[in-house]
Design a protein around this motif. Sequence first.
Motif, mmCIF file in Angstrom:
data_model
loop_
_atom_site.group_PDB
_atom_site.id
_atom_site.type_symbol
_atom_site.label_atom_id
_atom_site.label_comp_id
_atom_site.label_asym_id
_atom_site.label_seq_id
_atom_site.Cartn_x
_atom_site.Cartn_y
_atom_site.Cartn_z
ATOM 1 N N LEU A 1 -13.731 6.621 9.684
ATOM 2 C CA LEU A 1 -12.967 5.383 9.563
ATOM 3 C C LEU A 1 -12.699 5.048 8.100
ATOM 4 C CD1 LEU A 1 -14.801 3.203 12.248
ATOM 5 C CD2 LEU A 1 -12.527 4.231 12.444
ATOM 6 N N LYS A 2 -13.697 5.218 7.247
ATOM 7 C CA LYS A 2 -13.554 4.846 5.843
ATOM 8 C C LYS A 2 -12.737 5.852 5.033
ATOM 9 C CE LYS A 2 -18.028 4.295 5.220
ATOM 10 N NZ LYS A 2 -19.324 3.993 4.574
ATOM 11 N N GLU A 3 -12.808 7.119 5.402
ATOM 12 C CA GLU A 3 -12.249 8.162 4.540
ATOM 13 C C GLU A 3 -10.935 8.757 5.035
ATOM 14 O OE1 GLU A 3 -15.340 11.056 4.179
ATOM 15 O OE2 GLU A 3 -16.716 9.694 3.151
ATOM 16 N N GLN A 4 -10.640 8.627 6.313
ATOM 17 C CA GLN A 4 -9.524 9.414 6.850
ATOM 18 C C GLN A 4 -8.327 8.618 7.362
ATOM 19 O OE1 GLN A 4 -10.055 12.866 9.173
ATOM 20 N NE2 GLN A 4 -12.170 13.207 8.553
ATOM 21 N N LEU A 5 -8.460 7.346 7.561
ATOM 22 C CA LEU A 5 -7.329 6.588 8.104
ATOM 23 C C LEU A 5 -6.344 6.254 6.988
ATOM 24 C CD1 LEU A 5 -9.082 4.174 10.619
ATOM 25 C CD2 LEU A 5 -8.246 6.512 10.970
ATOM 26 N N SER A 6 -5.150 6.783 7.083
ATOM 27 C CA SER A 6 -4.147 6.591 6.038
ATOM 28 C C SER A 6 -3.323 5.335 6.311
ATOM 29 C CB SER A 6 -3.228 7.813 5.953
ATOM 30 O OG SER A 6 -2.599 8.046 7.189
ATOM 31 N N ALA A 7 -2.584 4.910 5.305
ATOM 32 C CA ALA A 7 -1.727 3.727 5.431
ATOM 33 C C ALA A 7 -0.741 3.925 6.578
ATOM 34 C CB ALA A 7 -0.978 3.487 4.134
ATOM 35 N N GLY A 8 -0.543 2.882 7.354
ATOM 36 C CA GLY A 8 0.357 2.968 8.491
ATOM 37 C C GLY A 8 -0.324 3.380 9.781
ATOM 38 N N THR A 9 -1.594 3.773 9.703
ATOM 39 C CA THR A 9 -2.329 4.158 10.904
ATOM 40 C C THR A 9 -2.766 2.920 11.680
ATOM 41 O OG1 THR A 9 -3.169 6.188 9.871
ATOM 42 C CG2 THR A 9 -4.382 5.355 11.775
ATOM 43 N N LYS A 10 -2.694 2.993 12.991
ATOM 44 C CA LYS A 10 -3.233 1.958 13.862
ATOM 45 C C LYS A 10 -4.319 2.598 14.729
ATOM 46 C CE LYS A 10 -0.467 -1.223 15.474
ATOM 47 N NZ LYS A 10 0.627 -1.903 16.223
ATOM 48 N N PHE A 11 -5.385 1.854 14.987
ATOM 49 C CA PHE A 11 -6.523 2.464 15.681
ATOM 50 C C PHE A 11 -7.250 1.428 16.526
ATOM 51 C CE2 PHE A 11 -8.508 0.411 12.157
ATOM 52 C CZ PHE A 11 -9.863 0.272 12.446
ATOM 53 N N ASN A 12 -8.104 1.937 17.415
ATOM 54 C CA ASN A 12 -8.977 1.079 18.207
ATOM 55 C C ASN A 12 -10.193 1.894 18.630
ATOM 56 O OD1 ASN A 12 -9.933 -1.195 19.468
ATOM 57 N ND2 ASN A 12 -8.404 -1.224 21.115
ATOM 58 N N LEU A 13 -11.193 1.216 19.143
ATOM 59 C CA LEU A 13 -12.429 1.832 19.607
ATOM 60 C C LEU A 13 -12.662 1.448 21.056
ATOM 61 C CD1 LEU A 13 -14.639 0.724 16.575
ATOM 62 C CD2 LEU A 13 -13.569 2.956 16.844
ATOM 63 N N MET B 1 0.847 -1.192 0.000
ATOM 64 C CA MET B 1 0.000 0.000 0.000
ATOM 65 C C MET B 1 0.880 1.239 0.000
ATOM 66 S SD MET B 1 -2.966 1.066 2.744
ATOM 67 C CE MET B 1 -3.627 -0.582 2.732
ATOM 68 N N ALA B 2 0.614 2.172 -0.866
ATOM 69 C CA ALA B 2 1.463 3.354 -0.996
ATOM 70 C C ALA B 2 1.365 4.227 0.248
ATOM 71 C CB ALA B 2 1.035 4.168 -2.225
ATOM 72 N N LEU B 3 2.473 4.839 0.615
ATOM 73 C CA LEU B 3 2.512 5.708 1.771
ATOM 74 C C LEU B 3 1.559 6.873 1.574
ATOM 75 C CD1 LEU B 3 3.912 6.242 4.481
ATOM 76 C CD2 LEU B 3 5.572 7.648 3.242
ATOM 77 N N GLY B 4 0.744 7.159 2.610
ATOM 78 C CA GLY B 4 -0.160 8.290 2.549
ATOM 79 C C GLY B 4 -1.493 7.969 1.913
ATOM 80 N N LEU B 5 -1.630 6.766 1.348
ATOM 81 C CA LEU B 5 -2.887 6.381 0.719
ATOM 82 C C LEU B 5 -3.930 6.131 1.785
ATOM 83 C CD1 LEU B 5 -4.182 5.558 -2.040
ATOM 84 C CD2 LEU B 5 -3.566 3.216 -1.473
ATOM 85 N N THR B 6 -5.119 6.719 1.633
ATOM 86 C CA THR B 6 -6.172 6.498 2.605
ATOM 87 C C THR B 6 -6.968 5.275 2.231
ATOM 88 O OG1 THR B 6 -7.790 7.831 1.424
ATOM 89 C CG2 THR B 6 -6.362 8.984 2.986
ATOM 90 N N LEU B 7 -7.667 4.727 3.222
ATOM 91 C CA LEU B 7 -8.494 3.560 2.970
ATOM 92 C C LEU B 7 -9.614 3.884 2.008
ATOM 93 C CD1 LEU B 7 -7.978 0.784 4.234
ATOM 94 C CD2 LEU B 7 -6.847 2.628 5.432
ATOM 95 N N ALA B 8 -9.988 5.161 1.894
ATOM 96 C CA ALA B 8 -11.037 5.541 0.948
ATOM 97 C C ALA B 8 -10.641 5.207 -0.472
ATOM 98 C CB ALA B 8 -11.333 7.038 1.065
ATOM 99 N N ALA B 9 -9.336 5.160 -0.733
ATOM 100 C CA ALA B 9 -8.882 4.828 -2.083
ATOM 101 C C ALA B 9 -9.061 3.349 -2.390
ATOM 102 C CB ALA B 9 -7.409 5.215 -2.240
ATOM 103 N N LEU B 10 -9.227 2.526 -1.351
ATOM 104 C CA LEU B 10 -9.350 1.086 -1.544
ATOM 105 C C LEU B 10 -10.766 0.580 -1.316
ATOM 106 C CD1 LEU B 10 -6.113 0.068 0.367
ATOM 107 C CD2 LEU B 10 -6.402 0.341 -2.091
#
Length: 468
Positions: free
Chosen positions: A329-341, A1-10
């Motif tokens: 979650l769908k539009e803003q999390l970029s590659a390399g991001t880790k998250f939890n709820l 996955m390219a650096l800076g690519l958001t999940l919205a692109a996928l």
Amino acid sequence: MALGLTLAALLPAPALAMDGAAFEQLHQRVDQEGLSDAKLTILKTAASTNTFTCAQVARLVEQFSFGDDKLETLSALKGRIEDPENKGKLVRLFSFDDEKQKARQLLANVQRATPAAPSTAPATGNAPTTLSAATRGTSETTPLLVNQVGAWPNEDVAALVAALAKEGFTDDKMHVLEKAIASRPEGFTSAHIQQIVPVLTYCDDMVQAVKLMDAHMLGMTSREVLGVLDAYSFNDDKLKVLRVLKDTITDAENKFLILDGFTFGDHKEEARKILEHIQPRSPVYGTIRSKRVIFVVDVSGSMEARFTTNRGETLNRLQFVQRELQSVLKEQLSAGTKFNLVIFSTGVQTWKPGLVEATPQSVQEAVRYVGALRQKGGTNIHGALEKAFADSEADSIYFLTDGLPTDGKKKANAAILGDVAAWNAQRKVVVHTVAFLMGHFKTDNKPRSRELMLELARATGGVYRSIE
């Protein structure tokens, strides 16, 4: 996955159905342009975030006189057609056999473009969302507006503008602005931006000021971005500012309106390219910059309070927050991001034991998890913060609540803030807070709810939002 690519692109690109009023506005703007290139620029911008019926596509294609321009328009819009079963009428728009054949080829494998449904609650089970009668009317493209009562007070912005005006040198102005932003957690509205920017003399200074304020900008509609651009005289300067402001836009479906701020076709085309890929700013969460982030969400019983938005839709607090968090979650999390709820009411639970990498699969799982949440119980703010701070990887927390602490080991604001200071003494985790207070619930104490969220953001260097 390219650096800076958001999940919205996928993930599938969201788009809104172009309702009648908005379509007529778009049609008029295209009609007013004299050059084909400028017309196409507007259409390409609109097509990146909207879907169309074949009848609408036909009217747009008919705006052009020459076959080549019509074909290029059809090529730009073909992937956004909602009713491909009617595509035959588009072929009939062309006069010559070779043009008809090219049109058939363009439309041969067109798939149905299904518009997103912003007027629908994210999950069934809660009380159903109520829509105004015009479900395919202006409610679909009217920008979602919320009352940001947690912004800088207008009188304080006026004082800041006066302080900036007193300084004669750019460095001094920037120092005043930077110090003011760092001194408080509240955000700026678009009206505030339009007051502050003109005080600065040079375009580069204005751009720098916008960059300084970016994290504290509460979001802007496309029309409001256009209003900020009007403060600049030259198209090149407007383009510089647009590159900074593009991700503050909250209504991406209307971004074609911004092209009105540019005079010449080449500048419009450059603006279109800038706007082609944006991360819309959530009016609730803003823009997520952290790579190690936890979202903490209140699902207590008071989250059932209902209200009607400016779009004419009636829903409860949790339904609104579900929709906004799912979009983030769908539009803003970029590659390399880790998250939890972290979800809390009387008790506290986590989606995963620790932070997980944002992948298309994990994001879709989180979206489903958020959609299944239900409101019940009390408000254990201390326990939710304790759980979030227990994750040693996290560097940012987005904490949303609609109430005051009613459960947990500690309920007094001072005691909770004291523990946060102790947990954060060696870590410097930033807590961005949201007092989500739309609607009314019998136990609401909105001033005190705002106070706790304001102080929590202030104590940790976060941005504070209060929404009513």
